[in-house]
Design a protein around this motif. Structure first.
Motif, PDB file in Angstrom:
ATOM      1  N   LEU A  29       0.833  -1.211   0.000  1.00  0.00           N
ATOM      2  CA  LEU A  29       0.000   0.000   0.000  1.00  0.00           C
ATOM      3  C   LEU A  29       0.866   1.260   0.000  1.00  0.00           C
ATOM      4  O   LEU A  29       1.924   1.303   0.634  1.00  0.00           O
ATOM      5  CB  LEU A  29      -0.912   0.021   1.240  1.00  0.00           C
ATOM      6  N   GLU A  30       0.358   2.274  -0.699  1.00  0.00           N
ATOM      7  CA  GLU A  30       1.076   3.537  -0.752  1.00  0.00           C
ATOM      8  C   GLU A  30       1.085   4.181   0.644  1.00  0.00           C
ATOM      9  O   GLU A  30       0.053   4.160   1.342  1.00  0.00           O
ATOM     10  CB  GLU A  30       0.362   4.456  -1.737  1.00  0.00           C
ATOM     11  N   ASP A  59      -3.215   5.026   5.057  1.00  0.00           N
ATOM     12  CA  ASP A  59      -4.631   5.308   4.780  1.00  0.00           C
ATOM     13  C   ASP A  59      -5.488   4.175   5.362  1.00  0.00           C
ATOM     14  O   ASP A  59      -5.422   3.028   4.889  1.00  0.00           O
ATOM     15  CB  ASP A  59      -4.828   5.420   3.264  1.00  0.00           C
ATOM     16  N   GLN A  61      -8.665   3.559   5.148  1.00  0.00           N
ATOM     17  CA  GLN A  61      -9.633   2.958   4.209  1.00  0.00           C
ATOM     18  C   GLN A  61      -8.958   1.909   3.329  1.00  0.00           C
ATOM     19  O   GLN A  61      -9.523   0.836   3.077  1.00  0.00           O
ATOM     20  CB  GLN A  61     -10.280   4.034   3.320  1.00  0.00           C
ATOM     21  N   ASP A  62      -7.748   2.223   2.856  1.00  0.00           N
ATOM     22  CA  ASP A  62      -7.004   1.256   2.028  1.00  0.00           C
ATOM     23  C   ASP A  62      -6.685  -0.001   2.838  1.00  0.00           C
ATOM     24  O   ASP A  62      -6.810  -1.128   2.344  1.00  0.00           O
ATOM     25  CB  ASP A  62      -5.689   1.871   1.527  1.00  0.00           C
ATOM     26  N   GLU A  65      -9.781  -2.072   3.394  1.00  0.00           N
ATOM     27  CA  GLU A  65     -10.176  -2.774   2.166  1.00  0.00           C
ATOM     28  C   GLU A  65      -9.351  -4.054   1.977  1.00  0.00           C
ATOM     29  O   GLU A  65      -9.899  -5.105   1.647  1.00  0.00           O
ATOM     30  CB  GLU A  65      -9.960  -1.836   0.977  1.00  0.00           C
ATOM     31  N   VAL A  66      -8.052  -3.953   2.217  1.00  0.00           N
ATOM     32  CA  VAL A  66      -7.185  -5.138   2.066  1.00  0.00           C
ATOM     33  C   VAL A  66      -7.576  -6.218   3.082  1.00  0.00           C
ATOM     34  O   VAL A  66      -7.676  -7.406   2.745  1.00  0.00           O
ATOM     35  CB  VAL A  66      -5.691  -4.748   2.229  1.00  0.00           C
TER      36      VAL A  66
END
Lengths: 102, 207
Positions: A29-30, A59, A61-62, A65-66
């Motif tokens: 992830l970024e 983040d 949310q990221d 999601e993962v």
């Protein structure tokens, strides 16, 4: 708005995908520079893990999601650190005084 | 990457393959497919072997005419293998997913776990169907070459192909079990021999 630099999550997930796969995806992830996953408890079908992420802009949310794509559910956000630099929790006399309870 | 900034076809293909590999690992497809493949291929080879042997001892003089018989039987076995394993695998996977959902207290259909279960059902059914059909279809080749090989030789060649397929299946099983390849090959060829002798006995008995 300041960036999240450290995030600690309590997660329940199935055995598959493994912690290795999950750590790999979170690490991609970024804004995430490091990932640590610790097994807390393991059951017949599921496992309880603690995910620690560090970076310059994590983040949520990221991350969520993962975790959800992997079939996991976030039970709680156990720790969040934000700001220009990373600081640790400071122990106070009250904490020390109560340490005999722990 | 394409000029528009969206991933090109090659990148999408690679990503798709990586996703399938991810599902493959999550759903542990490899081990189950390894069970279905030899089991169904063995069925296919022995079915075609029975047809060829029965035709030979039954007095069929046109082995090429068996091609459509064996091909039809093999395709039916393929369809049967596909649907049979699809339905049973779907039932098992759905049950396992629902049990996991009960433990997790959340729906998993839209997660990688749910997608992997759907992928596993299709992948395993495809392997099972292919394995059921391929053994018999390969045996059609020498029979179709009757005009080149001659009548008797095309029958013998079909038996030879069946024996070769059984040996290869034995090698496959031997590699899976990390046992002796010769022993597992001999076991399968012996099973083929039993089927051959039973067909012969049917003819001797005048059935």
């Amino acid at each position: 708005m300041s960036e999240v630099r450290r995030l600690v999550l309590d997660v329940l997930k199935p055995h598959q995908p493994t912690m290795l796969v999950l750590a790999d995806k979170l690490g991609d992830l970024e804004g995430v520079h490091g990932v640590d996953i610790t097994l807390i408890e393991i059951d017949n079908k599921v496992e309880n893990i603690k995910i620690t992420l560090e970076g310059d802009d994590v983040d949520f949310q990221d991350v969520a999601e993962v975790v959800q794509d992997a079939g996991g559910s976030i039970h709680s956000i156990d720790k969040v650190s934000t700001g220009k630099r990373l600081i640790d929790e400071v122990e106070t006399p009250q904490d020390a005084g109560a340490s005999w309870l722990r | 990457m394409s000029l528009s900034g969206s991933p090109g076809p090659a990148a999408r293909l690679l990503r798709g393959l990586a996703t399938l590999r991810h599902y493959h690992e999550i759903a542990e497809v490899g081990e189950i497919a390894r069970r279905y493949f030899p089991m169904n291929a063995f069925d296919g080879v022995l079915t075609a072997l029975g047809i060829v042997t029965g035709a030979y001892f039954g007095g069929v003089t046109e082995p090429a005419s068996l091609v459509v018989v064996i091909a039809s039987a093999s395709l039916s076995l393929g369809v049967s293998g596909f649907y049979g394993s699809y339905l049973s695998e779907q039932a098992e996977r759905t049950r396992a997913l629902r049990e996991l959902e009960d433990t997790m207290l959340s729906r998993l259909d839209e997660t990688d776990v749910g997608s992997a279960a759907r992928y596993a059902t299709l992948a395993i059914a495809a392997v099972a169907g292919f394995a059921s059909a391929i053994g018999g279809l390969i045996m059609c080749i020498p029979l179709a070459l009757q005009s080149v090989l001659g009548t008797a030789a095309s029958f013998y060649a079909a038996w030879g192909v069946a024996a070769l397929e059984l040996v290869l299946l034995g090698v496959f099983l031997g590699r899976v079990s990390r046992g002796r390849l010769v022993v597992s090959s001999v076991k399968l060829v012996l099973a083929g021999g039993v089927a051959f002798v039973l067909s012969l006995l049917l003819n001797v008995a005048g059935v």
